[in-house]
Design a protein around this motif. Structure first.
Motif, PDB file in Angstrom:
ATOM      1  N   LYS A 198      -6.827   5.281   5.120  1.00  0.00           N
ATOM      2  CA  LYS A 198      -6.722   3.540   4.956  1.00  0.00           C
ATOM      3  C   LYS A 198      -6.049   2.941   5.789  1.00  0.00           C
ATOM      4  O   LYS A 198      -6.459   1.817   6.021  1.00  0.00           O
ATOM      5  CB  LYS A 198      -6.682   3.941   3.114  1.00  0.00           C
ATOM      6  CG  LYS A 198      -6.395   2.348   2.580  1.00  0.00           C
ATOM      7  CD  LYS A 198      -6.567   2.334   1.237  1.00  0.00           C
ATOM      8  CE  LYS A 198      -6.618   1.228   0.849  1.00  0.00           C
ATOM      9  NZ  LYS A 198      -6.063   1.100  -1.256  1.00  0.00           N
ATOM     10  N   ILE A 199      -4.709   3.562   5.772  1.00  0.00           N
ATOM     11  CA  ILE A 199      -3.677   2.578   6.476  1.00  0.00           C
ATOM     12  C   ILE A 199      -4.217   2.544   7.775  1.00  0.00           C
ATOM     13  O   ILE A 199      -3.741   1.227   8.836  1.00  0.00           O
ATOM     14  CB  ILE A 199      -2.058   3.108   6.229  1.00  0.00           C
ATOM     15  CG1 ILE A 199      -1.532   1.929   6.575  1.00  0.00           C
ATOM     16  CG2 ILE A 199      -1.782   4.331   6.849  1.00  0.00           C
ATOM     17  CD1 ILE A 199      -1.226   0.790   5.558  1.00  0.00           C
ATOM     18  N   THR A 228      -2.962   5.421  -3.232  1.00  0.00           N
ATOM     19  CA  THR A 228      -3.231   6.120  -2.617  1.00  0.00           C
ATOM     20  C   THR A 228      -3.324   7.482  -2.685  1.00  0.00           C
ATOM     21  O   THR A 228      -2.003   7.718  -2.302  1.00  0.00           O
ATOM     22  CB  THR A 228      -4.159   5.307  -1.804  1.00  0.00           C
ATOM     23  OG1 THR A 228      -5.313   4.094  -1.355  1.00  0.00           O
ATOM     24  CG2 THR A 228      -5.823   5.953  -0.875  1.00  0.00           C
ATOM     25  N   TRP A 284       1.158   5.793  -0.655  1.00  0.00           N
ATOM     26  CA  TRP A 284       0.464   6.996  -1.298  1.00  0.00           C
ATOM     27  C   TRP A 284       1.248   7.543  -2.642  1.00  0.00           C
ATOM     28  O   TRP A 284       1.766   7.620  -3.111  1.00  0.00           O
ATOM     29  CB  TRP A 284       0.467   7.946   0.038  1.00  0.00           C
ATOM     30  CG  TRP A 284       2.681   8.386  -0.036  1.00  0.00           C
ATOM     31  CD1 TRP A 284       2.600   9.403  -0.934  1.00  0.00           C
ATOM     32  CD2 TRP A 284       2.645   8.578   0.893  1.00  0.00           C
ATOM     33  NE1 TRP A 284       4.331   9.736  -0.434  1.00  0.00           N
ATOM     34  CE2 TRP A 284       3.992   9.272   0.683  1.00  0.00           C
ATOM     35  CE3 TRP A 284       3.082   7.485   2.329  1.00  0.00           C
ATOM     36  CZ2 TRP A 284       5.292   9.277   1.975  1.00  0.00           C
ATOM     37  CZ3 TRP A 284       4.298   8.188   3.326  1.00  0.00           C
ATOM     38  CH2 TRP A 284       4.829   8.399   2.652  1.00  0.00           C
ATOM     39  N   TYR A 324      -5.424   8.017   1.635  1.00  0.00           N
ATOM     40  CA  TYR A 324      -4.135   6.998   2.342  1.00  0.00           C
ATOM     41  C   TYR A 324      -3.874   7.018   4.308  1.00  0.00           C
ATOM     42  O   TYR A 324      -4.111   5.756   4.535  1.00  0.00           O
ATOM     43  CB  TYR A 324      -2.455   6.711   2.217  1.00  0.00           C
ATOM     44  CG  TYR A 324      -1.390   6.289   2.770  1.00  0.00           C
ATOM     45  CD1 TYR A 324      -1.378   4.728   2.031  1.00  0.00           C
ATOM     46  CD2 TYR A 324      -0.475   6.480   2.968  1.00  0.00           C
ATOM     47  CE1 TYR A 324      -0.706   3.723   2.496  1.00  0.00           C
ATOM     48  CE2 TYR A 324      -0.143   5.002   3.743  1.00  0.00           C
ATOM     49  CZ  TYR A 324      -0.057   4.065   3.316  1.00  0.00           C
ATOM     50  OH  TYR A 324       0.810   3.543   3.492  1.00  0.00           O
ATOM     51  N   LYS A 325      -3.612   7.730   4.787  1.00  0.00           N
ATOM     52  CA  LYS A 325      -3.807   8.118   6.361  1.00  0.00           C
ATOM     53  C   LYS A 325      -4.798   7.639   6.761  1.00  0.00           C
ATOM     54  O   LYS A 325      -4.377   6.471   7.898  1.00  0.00           O
ATOM     55  CB  LYS A 325      -3.657   9.847   6.873  1.00  0.00           C
ATOM     56  CG  LYS A 325      -2.126  10.216   6.552  1.00  0.00           C
ATOM     57  CD  LYS A 325      -2.069  11.630   6.271  1.00  0.00           C
ATOM     58  CE  LYS A 325      -1.016  12.190   6.025  1.00  0.00           C
ATOM     59  NZ  LYS A 325      -1.025  14.280   6.739  1.00  0.00           N
ATOM     60  N   GLU A 370       1.264  -0.809   0.115  1.00  0.00           N
ATOM     61  CA  GLU A 370      -0.058  -0.338  -0.117  1.00  0.00           C
ATOM     62  C   GLU A 370       0.731   1.623   0.544  1.00  0.00           C
ATOM     63  O   GLU A 370       1.524   1.433   0.544  1.00  0.00           O
ATOM     64  CB  GLU A 370      -1.125   0.476   1.523  1.00  0.00           C
ATOM     65  CG  GLU A 370      -2.474  -1.208   0.897  1.00  0.00           C
ATOM     66  CD  GLU A 370      -2.979  -0.500   0.572  1.00  0.00           C
ATOM     67  OE1 GLU A 370      -2.815   0.640  -0.410  1.00  0.00           O
ATOM     68  OE2 GLU A 370      -3.669  -1.652   0.223  1.00  0.00           O
ATOM     69  N   GLN A 388      -3.004  11.048  -0.472  1.00  0.00           N
ATOM     70  CA  GLN A 388      -1.825  11.445   0.357  1.00  0.00           C
ATOM     71  C   GLN A 388      -3.331  10.822   1.638  1.00  0.00           C
ATOM     72  O   GLN A 388      -3.149  10.024   2.512  1.00  0.00           O
ATOM     73  CB  GLN A 388      -0.756  12.542   0.524  1.00  0.00           C
ATOM     74  CG  GLN A 388      -0.175  11.571   0.274  1.00  0.00           C
ATOM     75  CD  GLN A 388       1.814  12.449   0.361  1.00  0.00           C
ATOM     76  OE1 GLN A 388       1.236  13.642   1.730  1.00  0.00           O
ATOM     77  NE2 GLN A 388       2.274  13.290  -0.610  1.00  0.00           N
TER      78      GLN A 388
END
Length: 430
Positions: free
Chosen positions: A83-84, A75, A43, A80-81, A41, A77
């Motif tokens: 999502k992860i 994803t 960003w 992404y934060k 995964e 940025q």
């Protein structure tokens, strides 16, 4: 005879099927097993230059590896934060993932979600020693390293060498020299620093350099660890210097209401002579469309007389870094991917795209940005790499620090401002 022929045909078919089960093509390993499927995964947007390089590295790894095959998903940025964090909370972490340092990575490490690469680094000294000095510190928790950077970002003092040459100035190496430069520029109708502080991280970044030059890294490290406070004299003095610079007209009129982009335009147009900004600005300042092309030079942020800090300490963050989750299905292969992306052939691609790389890779000057090369040359003497405060502390306390500096530059008493920040920090520390 026909029965014998039929038996022979059957034997041939069975033998062929056995042979097909021993296929060693790209979908199987040299030992006959299937390659482990790994997921990264990351960003970014797939069409970004760095994303393209990472995708090429994944393809290169897949061609060379006999044990694993990687697929990667990008994803944006901010998304992404979320999502992860969601994947980590659900115990569905990908095999490898992009990470920021310190405050972002720490919760994942403390909850046991991240694999330490310390032993792997120690087993391969050539790989470990290929990185620039100090780059692993922001990924180190309780003496163990949990991620490997690909590129880096540092705060630089950019200046217009055409203006400096015309006025007989040189890049300041001390605060006294800086004050003289500011005075000469003001006398000639040129804004000293192009600073737009409507988004307060800009002025905060400037102040972090000042604070480090005054007190070194210990005061901030103490705040980070919870053993010290924002009332350390180095922070108070840094606040005083920031307001002193305001009083000296070092920044544009109304700078606290000015966005960063129009502020940078003042620098590009030659209306301002200096800019403190992250190295991400190099491409914007030096591309073919920039009126500054060929006029930009870069220097270390000056020392402050009597300060404990070192002019060879650089503010920034490791960038585009990768970590391996404890759930990773093939950690040995994941480590090989980290080695691949740190290799000279890949690092050169990042450098040619305008990045500052995280390794000591020698870059061909003909293929790279001369300002980026100058930063890399200056960094050869780097003794310490310290993090942007809002990266190290996380967004809640980090953003409040940024707001504190903005308030000080607007006239709030530095000691009162930092006392309020200390109270906020105590109330919001995790």
């Amino acid at each position: 005879m026909r029965r014998v022929s039929l038996v022979l045909v059957c034997i041939a078919v069975i033998f062929a099927s056995l042979l097909s089960g021993c296929d060693t093509s790209s979908t199987g390993s040299a030992s006959g097993g299937q390659k482990t499927k790994l997921k990264i995964e990351a960003w970014g947007i797939e069409t970004d230059p760095n994303s393209r390089i990472i995708k090429e590295t994944v393809s290169l790894f897949n061609q060379r590896s006999s044990t694993a095959e990687i697929e990667i998903e990008f994803t944006e940025q901010e998304q992404y934060k979320t999502k992860i964090a969601t994947l980590m909370a659900a115990n569905e972490a990908p095999d490898l993932f992009n990470t920021w340092a310190a405050g972002f990575l720490r919760p994942f490490v403390t909850s046991g979600k991240v694999y330490s690469i310390s032993e792997d680094l120690d087993k391969d000294p050539d790989w470990k020693n290929s990185y620039i000095n100090g780059i692993f510190e922001p990924f180190t928790f309780n003496g163990k390293i949990y991620a490997a950077p690909t590129t880096q970002t540092v705060a630089c003092l950019f200046y217009n060498k055409e203006i400096f040459d015309k006025l007989g100035l040189k890049a300041p190496e001390t605060y006294s020299e800086l004050k003289n430069v500011i005075q000469v520029l003001n006398e000639n109708g040129i804004i000293p620093f192009a600073l737009g502080n409507k988004a307060p991280w800009v002025g905060a970044m400037f102040s972090e350099l000042v604070a480090n030059r005054i007190g070194g890294s210990e005061p901030f490290n103490n705040v980070y660890e919870g053993t010290g406070t924002w009332l350390d004299p180095s922070f108070i003095r840094a606040g005083e210097i920031m307001y002193e610079l305001v009083q000296m007209n070092a920044f544009p009129e109304g700078f606290n209401a000015l966005d960063n982009d129009p502020a940078q335009e003042l620098f590009k147009e030659g209306k301002a002579a200096m800019l403190v900004m992250g190295s991400w600005a190099i491409q914007q300042l030096t591309n073919d469309e920039s009126p500054l092309k060929g006029k930009v030079d870069v220097a270390r942020f000056p020392a402050i007389e009597g300060g404990k800090g070192n002019i060879n300490s650089w503010l920034g963050q490791p960038d585009q870094s990768f970590a391996i989750s404890t759930n990773c299905k093939n950690k040995e292969a994941a480590v090989e991917f980290l080695k691949t992306i740190a290799s000279g052939e890949v690092q050169e691609k990042f450098a040619e795209a305008g990045n500052l790389v995280a390794t000591k890779t020698t870059i061909d000057p003909a293929k790279s940005n001369p300002v980026a090369i100058k930063v890399a040359e200056l960094q050869k003497d780097m003794e310490e790499f310290f993090l942007f405060y809002d990266v190290a502390l996380g967004s809640t306390i980090g953003n409040e620090y940024n707001n504190t500096i903005q308030a000080i530059t607007a006239g709030k008493n530095p000691e009162e401002a930092f006392r309020a920040l200390q109270e906020f920090t105590e109330q919001n520390r995790e």
